[in-house]
Scaffold this motif. Sequence first.
Motif, PDB file in Angstrom:
ATOM      1  N   ALA A  67      74.392  41.477  37.388  1.00  0.00           N
ATOM      2  CA  ALA A  67      73.991  42.798  37.857  1.00  0.00           C
ATOM      3  C   ALA A  67      72.488  42.998  37.711  1.00  0.00           C
ATOM      4  N   GLY A  68      71.903  42.500  36.630  1.00  0.00           N
ATOM      5  CA  GLY A  68      70.457  42.596  36.442  1.00  0.00           C
ATOM      6  C   GLY A  68      69.693  41.828  37.496  1.00  0.00           C
ATOM      7  N   ILE A  69      70.196  40.657  37.872  1.00  0.00           N
ATOM      8  CA  ILE A  69      69.549  39.871  38.934  1.00  0.00           C
ATOM      9  C   ILE A  69      69.616  40.619  40.256  1.00  0.00           C
ATOM     10  N   LEU A  70      70.762  41.221  40.555  1.00  0.00           N
ATOM     11  CA  LEU A  70      70.886  41.986  41.798  1.00  0.00           C
ATOM     12  C   LEU A  70      69.933  43.179  41.839  1.00  0.00           C
ATOM     13  N   VAL A  71      69.823  43.885  40.730  1.00  0.00           N
ATOM     14  CA  VAL A  71      68.916  45.041  40.686  1.00  0.00           C
ATOM     15  C   VAL A  71      67.466  44.586  40.781  1.00  0.00           C
ATOM     16  N   PHE A  72      67.129  43.453  40.168  1.00  0.00           N
ATOM     17  CA  PHE A  72      65.764  42.939  40.261  1.00  0.00           C
ATOM     18  C   PHE A  72      65.434  42.512  41.692  1.00  0.00           C
ATOM     19  N   ILE A  73      66.380  41.888  42.373  1.00  0.00           N
ATOM     20  CA  ILE A  73      66.168  41.518  43.776  1.00  0.00           C
ATOM     21  C   ILE A  73      65.967  42.763  44.623  1.00  0.00           C
ATOM     22  N   MET A  74      66.743  43.804  44.352  1.00  0.00           N
ATOM     23  CA  MET A  74      66.581  45.055  45.083  1.00  0.00           C
ATOM     24  C   MET A  74      65.201  45.666  44.829  1.00  0.00           C
ATOM     25  N   SER A  75      64.722  45.587  43.594  1.00  0.00           N
ATOM     26  CA  SER A  75      63.404  46.148  43.304  1.00  0.00           C
ATOM     27  C   SER A  75      62.293  45.318  43.944  1.00  0.00           C
ATOM     28  N   ILE A  76      62.486  44.018  44.080  1.00  0.00           N
ATOM     29  CA  ILE A  76      61.503  43.195  44.783  1.00  0.00           C
ATOM     30  C   ILE A  76      61.514  43.518  46.274  1.00  0.00           C
ATOM     31  N   LEU A 108      56.934  46.315  39.144  1.00  0.00           N
ATOM     32  CA  LEU A 108      57.802  45.235  38.689  1.00  0.00           C
ATOM     33  C   LEU A 108      57.897  45.202  37.165  1.00  0.00           C
ATOM     34  N   LEU A 109      56.809  45.530  36.480  1.00  0.00           N
ATOM     35  CA  LEU A 109      56.841  45.576  35.023  1.00  0.00           C
ATOM     36  C   LEU A 109      57.767  46.685  34.536  1.00  0.00           C
ATOM     37  N   ASN A 110      57.694  47.845  35.166  1.00  0.00           N
ATOM     38  CA  ASN A 110      58.595  48.947  34.810  1.00  0.00           C
ATOM     39  C   ASN A 110      60.046  48.589  35.105  1.00  0.00           C
ATOM     40  N   ASP A 111      60.280  47.959  36.252  1.00  0.00           N
ATOM     41  CA  ASP A 111      61.643  47.574  36.616  1.00  0.00           C
ATOM     42  C   ASP A 111      62.215  46.539  35.647  1.00  0.00           C
ATOM     43  N   LEU A 112      61.402  45.550  35.281  1.00  0.00           N
ATOM     44  CA  LEU A 112      61.874  44.539  34.333  1.00  0.00           C
ATOM     45  C   LEU A 112      62.174  45.144  32.970  1.00  0.00           C
ATOM     46  N   THR A 113      61.335  46.076  32.541  1.00  0.00           N
ATOM     47  CA  THR A 113      61.587  46.743  31.268  1.00  0.00           C
ATOM     48  C   THR A 113      62.919  47.476  31.300  1.00  0.00           C
ATOM     49  N   PHE A 114      63.205  48.148  32.388  1.00  0.00           N
ATOM     50  CA  PHE A 114      64.475  48.868  32.499  1.00  0.00           C
ATOM     51  C   PHE A 114      65.656  47.896  32.600  1.00  0.00           C
ATOM     52  N   ILE A 115      65.511  46.855  33.402  1.00  0.00           N
ATOM     53  CA  ILE A 115      66.623  45.925  33.617  1.00  0.00           C
ATOM     54  C   ILE A 115      66.953  45.162  32.341  1.00  0.00           C
ATOM     55  N   LEU A 116      65.943  44.671  31.625  1.00  0.00           N
ATOM     56  CA  LEU A 116      66.191  43.893  30.409  1.00  0.00           C
ATOM     57  C   LEU A 116      66.519  44.765  29.206  1.00  0.00           C
ATOM     58  N   GLY A 117      66.245  46.050  29.298  1.00  0.00           N
ATOM     59  CA  GLY A 117      66.508  46.956  28.175  1.00  0.00           C
ATOM     60  C   GLY A 117      67.826  47.693  28.335  1.00  0.00           C
ATOM     61  N   LEU A 130      59.177  50.404  23.633  1.00  0.00           N
ATOM     62  CA  LEU A 130      60.307  51.086  22.996  1.00  0.00           C
ATOM     63  C   LEU A 130      61.514  51.136  23.923  1.00  0.00           C
ATOM     64  N   HIS A 131      61.253  51.309  25.199  1.00  0.00           N
ATOM     65  CA  HIS A 131      62.316  51.339  26.199  1.00  0.00           C
ATOM     66  C   HIS A 131      63.025  49.991  26.275  1.00  0.00           C
ATOM     67  N   LEU A 132      62.312  48.932  25.938  1.00  0.00           N
ATOM     68  CA  LEU A 132      62.881  47.596  25.956  1.00  0.00           C
ATOM     69  C   LEU A 132      63.582  47.254  24.642  1.00  0.00           C
ATOM     70  N   VAL A 133      63.019  47.666  23.513  1.00  0.00           N
ATOM     71  CA  VAL A 133      63.509  47.232  22.203  1.00  0.00           C
ATOM     72  C   VAL A 133      64.665  48.083  21.677  1.00  0.00           C
ATOM     73  N   LYS A 192      59.265  49.285  51.633  1.00  0.00           N
ATOM     74  CA  LYS A 192      58.738  50.608  51.280  1.00  0.00           C
ATOM     75  C   LYS A 192      59.852  51.637  51.042  1.00  0.00           C
ATOM     76  N   TRP A 193      60.846  51.233  50.240  1.00  0.00           N
ATOM     77  CA  TRP A 193      61.930  52.144  49.901  1.00  0.00           C
ATOM     78  C   TRP A 193      61.441  53.244  48.975  1.00  0.00           C
ATOM     79  N   TRP A 194      60.531  52.914  48.058  1.00  0.00           N
ATOM     80  CA  TRP A 194      59.894  53.900  47.199  1.00  0.00           C
ATOM     81  C   TRP A 194      58.556  53.339  46.754  1.00  0.00           C
ATOM     82  N   THR A 195      57.696  54.206  46.264  1.00  0.00           N
ATOM     83  CA  THR A 195      56.379  53.777  45.798  1.00  0.00           C
ATOM     84  C   THR A 195      56.184  54.213  44.351  1.00  0.00           C
ATOM     85  N   VAL A 196      55.339  53.464  43.659  1.00  0.00           N
ATOM     86  CA  VAL A 196      55.028  53.742  42.267  1.00  0.00           C
ATOM     87  C   VAL A 196      53.518  53.703  42.108  1.00  0.00           C
ATOM     88  N   GLU A 197      52.985  54.655  41.355  1.00  0.00           N
ATOM     89  CA  GLU A 197      51.554  54.639  41.096  1.00  0.00           C
ATOM     90  C   GLU A 197      51.195  53.423  40.258  1.00  0.00           C
TER      91      GLU A 197
END
Length: 79
Positions: A37-46, A64-73, A10-13, A52-57
């Motif tokens: 801008a999406g490419i830059l944010v994706f590179i930053m998330s990679i 990366l799946l959460n980041d891609l969903t946000f970037i493409l949505g 839903l966050h993507l669509v 170790k800028w931040w961690t995700v459970e």
Amino acid sequence: MKATTVIRLLHLVIPWLTIFFLPKKSFNKFSTVSVFAGILVFIMSILAIPFKWWTVEGGHFKKLLNDLTFILGPFFIGT
């Protein structure tokens, strides 16, 4: 289907459903900026993984799946 998967989809669509309210000329004009801008944010998330800028459970794949969903949505449409 898990609740997190449904929320992620839903966050993507939902942002893409609002594209019909944007003028076509404006979308074409700013789509290249949104892609850049999406490419830059994706590179930053990679880069956040090894530095170790931040961690995700759930590990790196979930992050990366959460980041891609946000970037493409909402990020792409909002930019």
